[in-house]
Scaffold this active site. Sequence first.
Site, PDB file in Angstrom:
ATOM      1  N   ASN A   1      -1.828 -34.705 -21.039  1.00 47.32           N
ATOM      2  CA  ASN A   1      -0.492 -34.314 -20.577  1.00 47.32           C
ATOM      3  C   ASN A   1      -0.035 -35.123 -19.363  1.00 47.32           C
ATOM      4  O   ASN A   1       0.736 -34.636 -18.540  1.00 47.32           O
ATOM      5  CB  ASN A   1      -0.446 -32.802 -20.325  1.00 47.32           C
TER       6      ASN A   1
ATOM      7  N   TYR B   1     -11.819 -30.853 -10.618  1.00 51.82           N
ATOM      8  CA  TYR B   1     -11.556 -29.816 -11.616  1.00 51.82           C
ATOM      9  C   TYR B   1     -12.592 -28.687 -11.572  1.00 51.82           C
ATOM     10  O   TYR B   1     -12.745 -27.972 -12.561  1.00 51.82           O
ATOM     11  CB  TYR B   1     -11.487 -30.439 -13.010  1.00 51.82           C
TER      12      TYR B   1
ATOM     13  N   THR C   1       1.955 -27.009 -18.843  1.00 49.13           N
ATOM     14  CA  THR C   1       0.699 -27.698 -19.134  1.00 49.13           C
ATOM     15  C   THR C   1       0.685 -28.258 -20.557  1.00 49.13           C
ATOM     16  O   THR C   1       0.298 -29.404 -20.772  1.00 49.13           O
ATOM     17  CB  THR C   1      -0.491 -26.732 -18.933  1.00 49.13           C
TER      18      THR C   1
ATOM     19  N   LYS D   1      -2.816 -39.470 -15.311  1.00 49.54           N
ATOM     20  CA  LYS D   1      -4.043 -39.407 -16.105  1.00 49.54           C
ATOM     21  C   LYS D   1      -4.186 -40.664 -16.972  1.00 49.54           C
ATOM     22  O   LYS D   1      -3.223 -41.415 -17.148  1.00 49.54           O
ATOM     23  CB  LYS D   1      -4.012 -38.128 -16.956  1.00 49.54           C
TER      24      LYS D   1
ATOM     25  N   GLU E   1      -7.505 -31.420  -2.488  1.00 49.27           N
ATOM     26  CA  GLU E   1      -7.376 -32.586  -3.371  1.00 49.27           C
ATOM     27  C   GLU E   1      -6.964 -33.844  -2.593  1.00 49.27           C
ATOM     28  O   GLU E   1      -7.422 -34.942  -2.899  1.00 49.27           O
ATOM     29  CB  GLU E   1      -6.366 -32.269  -4.482  1.00 49.27           C
TER      30      GLU E   1
ATOM     31  N   ARG F   1       6.182 -34.144 -18.706  1.00 55.16           N
ATOM     32  CA  ARG F   1       5.424 -33.794 -19.915  1.00 55.16           C
ATOM     33  C   ARG F   1       6.360 -33.543 -21.089  1.00 55.16           C
ATOM     34  O   ARG F   1       6.065 -33.905 -22.231  1.00 55.16           O
ATOM     35  CB  ARG F   1       4.552 -32.564 -19.634  1.00 55.16           C
TER      36      ARG F   1
ATOM     37  N   HIS G   1      -1.291 -34.763 -13.240  1.00 57.95           N
ATOM     38  CA  HIS G   1      -1.807 -33.603 -12.528  1.00 57.95           C
ATOM     39  C   HIS G   1      -0.992 -33.440 -11.255  1.00 57.95           C
ATOM     40  O   HIS G   1      -0.612 -34.429 -10.636  1.00 57.95           O
ATOM     41  CB  HIS G   1      -3.281 -33.814 -12.143  1.00 57.95           C
TER      42      HIS G   1
ATOM     43  N   ARG H   1       5.486 -29.677  -9.367  1.00 57.66           N
ATOM     44  CA  ARG H   1       5.099 -28.893 -10.545  1.00 57.66           C
ATOM     45  C   ARG H   1       6.279 -28.744 -11.503  1.00 57.66           C
ATOM     46  O   ARG H   1       6.126 -28.789 -12.719  1.00 57.66           O
ATOM     47  CB  ARG H   1       4.580 -27.497 -10.131  1.00 57.66           C
TER      48      ARG H   1
ATOM     49  N   PHE I   1     -12.614 -26.026 -22.206  1.00 61.83           N
ATOM     50  CA  PHE I   1     -12.078 -27.396 -22.281  1.00 61.83           C
ATOM     51  C   PHE I   1     -12.619 -28.309 -21.189  1.00 61.83           C
ATOM     52  O   PHE I   1     -12.307 -29.508 -21.166  1.00 61.83           O
ATOM     53  CB  PHE I   1     -10.543 -27.376 -22.241  1.00 61.83           C
TER      54      PHE I   1
HETATM   55  P1  IDP Z   1      -2.169 -27.934 -15.018  1.00 59.46           P
HETATM   56  O1  IDP Z   1      -2.595 -29.382 -15.128  1.00 59.46           O
HETATM   57  O2  IDP Z   1      -0.790 -27.716 -15.620  1.00 59.46           O
HETATM   58  O3  IDP Z   1      -2.299 -27.388 -13.622  1.00 59.46           O
HETATM   59  P2  IDP Z   1      -4.569 -26.402 -15.660  1.00 59.46           P
HETATM   60  O4  IDP Z   1      -4.542 -25.050 -16.256  1.00 59.46           O
HETATM   61  O5  IDP Z   1      -4.929 -26.527 -14.206  1.00 59.46           O
HETATM   62  O6  IDP Z   1      -3.147 -27.091 -15.961  1.00 59.46           O
HETATM   63  O7  IDP Z   1      -5.587 -27.276 -16.513  1.00 59.46           O
HETATM   64  C1  IDP Z   1      -6.035 -28.528 -16.069  1.00 59.46           C
HETATM   65  C2  IDP Z   1      -5.953 -29.520 -17.199  1.00 59.46           C
HETATM   66  O8  IDP Z   1      -6.902 -29.173 -18.199  1.00 59.46           O
HETATM   67  C3  IDP Z   1      -4.607 -29.548 -17.940  1.00 59.46           C
HETATM   68  O9  IDP Z   1      -3.643 -30.348 -17.298  1.00 59.46           O
HETATM   69  C4  IDP Z   1      -5.015 -30.103 -19.294  1.00 59.46           C
HETATM   70  O10 IDP Z   1      -5.200 -31.528 -19.221  1.00 59.46           O
HETATM   71  C5  IDP Z   1      -6.370 -29.437 -19.498  1.00 59.46           C
HETATM   72  N1  IDP Z   1      -6.252 -28.163 -20.221  1.00 59.46           N
HETATM   73  C6  IDP Z   1      -5.952 -26.963 -19.701  1.00 59.46           C
HETATM   74  N2  IDP Z   1      -5.951 -25.996 -20.621  1.00 59.46           N
HETATM   75  C7  IDP Z   1      -6.270 -26.605 -21.781  1.00 59.46           C
HETATM   76  C8  IDP Z   1      -6.444 -26.131 -23.104  1.00 59.46           C
HETATM   77  O11 IDP Z   1      -6.315 -24.929 -23.410  1.00 59.46           O
HETATM   78  N3  IDP Z   1      -6.748 -27.062 -24.046  1.00 59.46           N
HETATM   79  C9  IDP Z   1      -6.917 -28.381 -23.742  1.00 59.46           C
HETATM   80  N4  IDP Z   1      -6.770 -28.864 -22.484  1.00 59.46           N
HETATM   81  C10 IDP Z   1      -6.461 -27.986 -21.523  1.00 59.46           C
HETATM   82 MG    MG Z   2      -4.026 -27.131 -12.447  1.00 62.42          MG
END
Ligand code: IDP
Ligand code: MG
Length: 157
Positions: free
Chosen positions: A113, A50, A92, A10, A127, A103, A116, A86, A58
């Site tokens: 974070n 996304y 996350t 990212k 993807e 992370r 992805h 993962r 968010f």
């Molecule tokens: P992941 O990247 O661990 O798979 P996802 O739930 O798919 O997590 O969410 C996608 C991305 O959206 C996260 O990596 C993060 O950058 C952002 N994100 C997810 N949940 C939140 C939140 O509650 N607050 C702020 N950003 C979030």
């Molecule tokens: Mg995800």
Amino acid sequence: MLERTLVLFKPDAIQRGLIGEILTRFEKKGLRVIGLKMRCFERATLEEHYSVHKERPFYPALLKFMSSGPVVALALEGKDAIEVVRKLMGKTNSRQAEPGTIRGDFGMSFSNNLVHGSDGPEAAAKELKLFFGGAGELVDWKPATLEWVYSIEEELR
Ligand code: IDP
Ligand code: MG
């Protein structure tokens, strides 16, 4: 099972000069790099990527963040590559991610974070097509180390 998965570095990872550190984690683990590019991706691509989060609060901030600078897209191959990636990424929310994960070691934020990784086979297929869908963009090659990374008897049959 031999799998392919998509990873994105990212914009925070790029801005903080962590491309090498993060790429090294995946390489050293034994995952095979089969695609690599750096772009400021079009908003439409990131929206599609996304789209599962379209209704989440968010989502607008996430799109703004992801389109705020260059992103590195990486395609990786290996046994159970989706789950392995993962695990290397960590939870996350970077503050809760275990030390030793990307992370957990480099991040302090929920949204910024660093990485992805596809969360399942369907997402990975979608993807990979989105980021490496053009002809010849994924490179099939056999690393010289393959038979040392895996046990020939157990995993390479
Ligand atoms: P992941 O990247 O661990 O798979 P996802 O739930 O798919 O997590 O969410 C996608 C991305 O959206 C996260 O990596 C993060 O950058 C952002 N994100 C997810 N949940 C939140 C939140 O509650 N607050 C702020 N950003 C979030
Ligand atoms: Mg995800």
